[in-house]
Motif scaffolding. Structure first.
Motif, PDB file in Angstrom:
ATOM      1  N   SER A  60      47.164 -23.508 -14.714  1.00 34.43           N
ATOM      2  CA  SER A  60      46.412 -23.839 -13.475  1.00 34.43           C
ATOM      3  C   SER A  60      46.800 -23.319 -12.326  1.00 34.43           C
ATOM      4  O   SER A  60      45.899 -23.033 -11.468  1.00 34.43           O
ATOM      5  N   LEU A  61      48.103 -22.795 -12.136  1.00 33.37           N
ATOM      6  CA  LEU A  61      48.461 -22.049 -11.059  1.00 33.37           C
ATOM      7  C   LEU A  61      47.924 -20.487 -11.022  1.00 33.37           C
ATOM      8  O   LEU A  61      48.198 -19.901  -9.881  1.00 33.37           O
ATOM      9  N   GLU A  62      47.493 -20.148 -12.137  1.00 31.55           N
ATOM     10  CA  GLU A  62      47.011 -18.617 -12.061  1.00 31.55           C
ATOM     11  C   GLU A  62      45.969 -18.552 -11.361  1.00 31.55           C
ATOM     12  O   GLU A  62      44.806 -19.417 -11.443  1.00 31.55           O
ATOM     13  N   ARG A  63      45.741 -17.855 -10.198  1.00 30.12           N
ATOM     14  CA  ARG A  63      44.581 -17.424  -9.585  1.00 30.12           C
ATOM     15  C   ARG A  63      43.681 -16.354 -10.063  1.00 30.12           C
ATOM     16  O   ARG A  63      44.238 -15.615 -10.676  1.00 30.12           O
ATOM     17  N   PRO A  64      42.225 -16.694 -10.047  1.00 28.26           N
ATOM     18  CA  PRO A  64      41.569 -15.659 -10.513  1.00 28.26           C
ATOM     19  C   PRO A  64      41.477 -14.390  -9.945  1.00 28.26           C
ATOM     20  O   PRO A  64      41.876 -14.232  -8.534  1.00 28.26           O
ATOM     21  N   LYS A  65      41.482 -13.274 -10.575  1.00 26.56           N
ATOM     22  CA  LYS A  65      41.479 -11.759 -10.196  1.00 26.56           C
ATOM     23  C   LYS A  65      40.252 -11.803  -9.101  1.00 26.56           C
ATOM     24  O   LYS A  65      39.039 -11.969  -9.522  1.00 26.56           O
ATOM     25  N   LEU A  66      40.489 -11.271  -8.042  1.00 28.77           N
ATOM     26  CA  LEU A  66      39.408 -11.054  -6.964  1.00 28.77           C
ATOM     27  C   LEU A  66      38.551  -9.698  -7.490  1.00 28.77           C
ATOM     28  O   LEU A  66      39.175  -8.835  -7.909  1.00 28.77           O
ATOM     29  N   ARG A  67      37.192  -9.902  -7.555  1.00 29.90           N
ATOM     30  CA  ARG A  67      36.396  -8.868  -7.917  1.00 29.90           C
ATOM     31  C   ARG A  67      36.070  -8.059  -6.780  1.00 29.90           C
ATOM     32  O   ARG A  67      35.673  -8.658  -5.745  1.00 29.90           O
ATOM     33  N   ILE A  68      36.324  -6.738  -6.610  1.00 30.50           N
ATOM     34  CA  ILE A  68      35.888  -5.970  -5.794  1.00 30.50           C
ATOM     35  C   ILE A  68      34.527  -5.464  -6.041  1.00 30.50           C
ATOM     36  O   ILE A  68      34.223  -4.585  -7.309  1.00 30.50           O
ATOM     37  N   LYS A  69      33.513  -5.565  -5.151  1.00 30.92           N
ATOM     38  CA  LYS A  69      32.175  -5.155  -5.415  1.00 30.92           C
ATOM     39  C   LYS A  69      32.180  -3.830  -5.210  1.00 30.92           C
ATOM     40  O   LYS A  69      32.548  -3.082  -4.317  1.00 30.92           O
ATOM     41  N   THR A  70      31.484  -2.992  -6.151  1.00 29.72           N
ATOM     42  CA  THR A  70      31.120  -1.548  -6.182  1.00 29.72           C
ATOM     43  C   THR A  70      29.670  -1.091  -6.266  1.00 29.72           C
ATOM     44  O   THR A  70      28.968  -2.219  -6.776  1.00 29.72           O
ATOM     45  N   LYS A  71      29.205  -0.054  -5.693  1.00 29.85           N
ATOM     46  CA  LYS A  71      27.904   0.545  -6.216  1.00 29.85           C
ATOM     47  C   LYS A  71      27.898   1.475  -7.306  1.00 29.85           C
ATOM     48  O   LYS A  71      28.818   2.085  -7.094  1.00 29.85           O
ATOM     49  N   PRO A  72      26.854   1.418  -7.946  1.00 25.43           N
ATOM     50  CA  PRO A  72      26.649   2.576  -8.886  1.00 25.43           C
ATOM     51  C   PRO A  72      26.773   3.977  -8.296  1.00 25.43           C
ATOM     52  O   PRO A  72      26.101   4.143  -6.993  1.00 25.43           O
ATOM     53  N   SER A  73      27.098   4.700  -9.028  1.00 26.34           N
ATOM     54  CA  SER A  73      27.357   6.234  -8.463  1.00 26.34           C
ATOM     55  C   SER A  73      25.689   6.606  -8.321  1.00 26.34           C
ATOM     56  O   SER A  73      24.883   6.288  -9.162  1.00 26.34           O
ATOM     57  N   ARG A  74      25.680   7.823  -7.520  1.00 31.36           N
ATOM     58  CA  ARG A  74      24.567   8.726  -7.453  1.00 31.36           C
ATOM     59  C   ARG A  74      23.991   9.062  -8.905  1.00 31.36           C
ATOM     60  O   ARG A  74      22.854   8.760  -9.383  1.00 31.36           O
ATOM     61  N   GLY A  75      24.940   9.851  -9.450  1.00 32.10           N
ATOM     62  CA  GLY A  75      24.616  10.220 -10.751  1.00 32.10           C
ATOM     63  C   GLY A  75      24.218   9.122 -11.806  1.00 32.10           C
ATOM     64  O   GLY A  75      23.336   9.465 -12.644  1.00 32.10           O
ATOM     65  N   ALA A  76      24.879   7.756 -11.696  1.00 33.21           N
ATOM     66  CA  ALA A  76      24.498   6.761 -12.690  1.00 33.21           C
ATOM     67  C   ALA A  76      23.092   6.245 -12.313  1.00 33.21           C
ATOM     68  O   ALA A  76      22.360   6.023 -13.211  1.00 33.21           O
ATOM     69  N   ARG A  77      22.801   6.450 -11.069  1.00 39.18           N
ATOM     70  CA  ARG A  77      21.527   5.780 -10.676  1.00 39.18           C
ATOM     71  C   ARG A  77      20.369   6.784 -11.219  1.00 39.18           C
ATOM     72  O   ARG A  77      19.295   6.362 -11.641  1.00 39.18           O
ATOM     73  N   GLU A  78      20.473   8.022 -10.815  1.00 36.60           N
ATOM     74  CA  GLU A  78      19.644   9.046 -11.477  1.00 36.60           C
ATOM     75  C   GLU A  78      19.492   8.988 -12.838  1.00 36.60           C
ATOM     76  O   GLU A  78      18.510   9.193 -13.404  1.00 36.60           O
ATOM     77  N   GLU A  79      20.658   8.823 -13.776  1.00 34.86           N
ATOM     78  CA  GLU A  79      20.433   8.839 -15.158  1.00 34.86           C
ATOM     79  C   GLU A  79      19.540   7.602 -15.440  1.00 34.86           C
ATOM     80  O   GLU A  79      18.823   7.591 -16.578  1.00 34.86           O
TER      81      GLU A  79
END
Length: 139
Positions: free
Chosen positions: A98-117
Motif C-alpha cells: 500500500s505504501l508504493e506510489r503509482p508511477k506518474l505518467r508523462i503525457k507524450t504526443k505521437p511523432s510527426r512520422g507516426a501521425r503521417e504513417e
C-alpha cells in the motif's frame, strides 16, 4: 512490529486469536489451537499515511471489516508459532504494497512520422474498401 523505517505498529494495535485449524494434522488438529487470526485496527493506527491507508483498504478487500479492522487468518503450518509469523509477515507485505506510489505518467504526443504513417494506413485501407464496393462488369 517495524514495517519500514518510518512506520512501526505497536503490539497493542495487534490482536491475535488462536483457533483450531482445519486440514491435516491427526489428533493434534483436534486438541491444539494452531491457526492464528491476526486483527489490526486500521482506524486506530496513526503511523500509516492517508494515501497508503486508502490503498490498504482497497487491497484488504474482504479481510477488512465494517469497523475498519483487517483480519488475516493463517493456518498454513501445523505450529502456532509459524502461523503467527506467517500472519505478521502477510500484514507487513500488505502494508508495504500500500505504501508504493503509482508511477506518474508523462503525457507524450505521437511523432510527426507516426501521425503521417497512421493517415497513410487509413488511406490505403479506404482504397481497399472502395475497390471492394465497386461493381465490376465483365462483358
Amino acid at each position: 512490529m517495524r514495517v519500514t523505517d518510518a512506520i512501526e505498529i505497536a503490539e497493542s494495535e495487534l490482536e491475535e486469536r488462536f483457533v483450531r485449524a482445519s486440514g491435516p494434522g491427526g489428533q493434534n488438529v483436534n486438541k491444539v489451537s494452531t491457526a492464528v487470526e491476526l486483527r489490526f485496527d486500521l482506524r486506530a493506527n496513526t503511523s500509516i499515511p492517508d494515501y497508503a491507508r486508502d490503498k490498504l483498504k482497497r487491497l484488504a478487500g474482504r479481510r477488512l471489516t465494517l469497523e475498519g479492522i483487517i483480519v488475516i487468518q493463517a493456518d498454513r503450518f501445523r505450529s502456532q508459532e509459524q502461523n503467527r509469523a506467517d500472519a505478521r509477515s502477510r500484514l507487513i507485505e500488505l502494508i508495504e504494497t500500500s505504501l508504493e506510489r503509482p508511477k506518474l505518467r508523462i503525457k507524450t504526443k505521437p511523432s510527426r512520422g507516426a501521425r503521417e504513417e497512421r493517415i497513410k494506413a487509413k488511406t490505403v485501407r479506404g482504397r481497399v474498401k472502395k475497390m471492394r464496393s465497386q461493381k465490376v462488369d465483365f462483358d
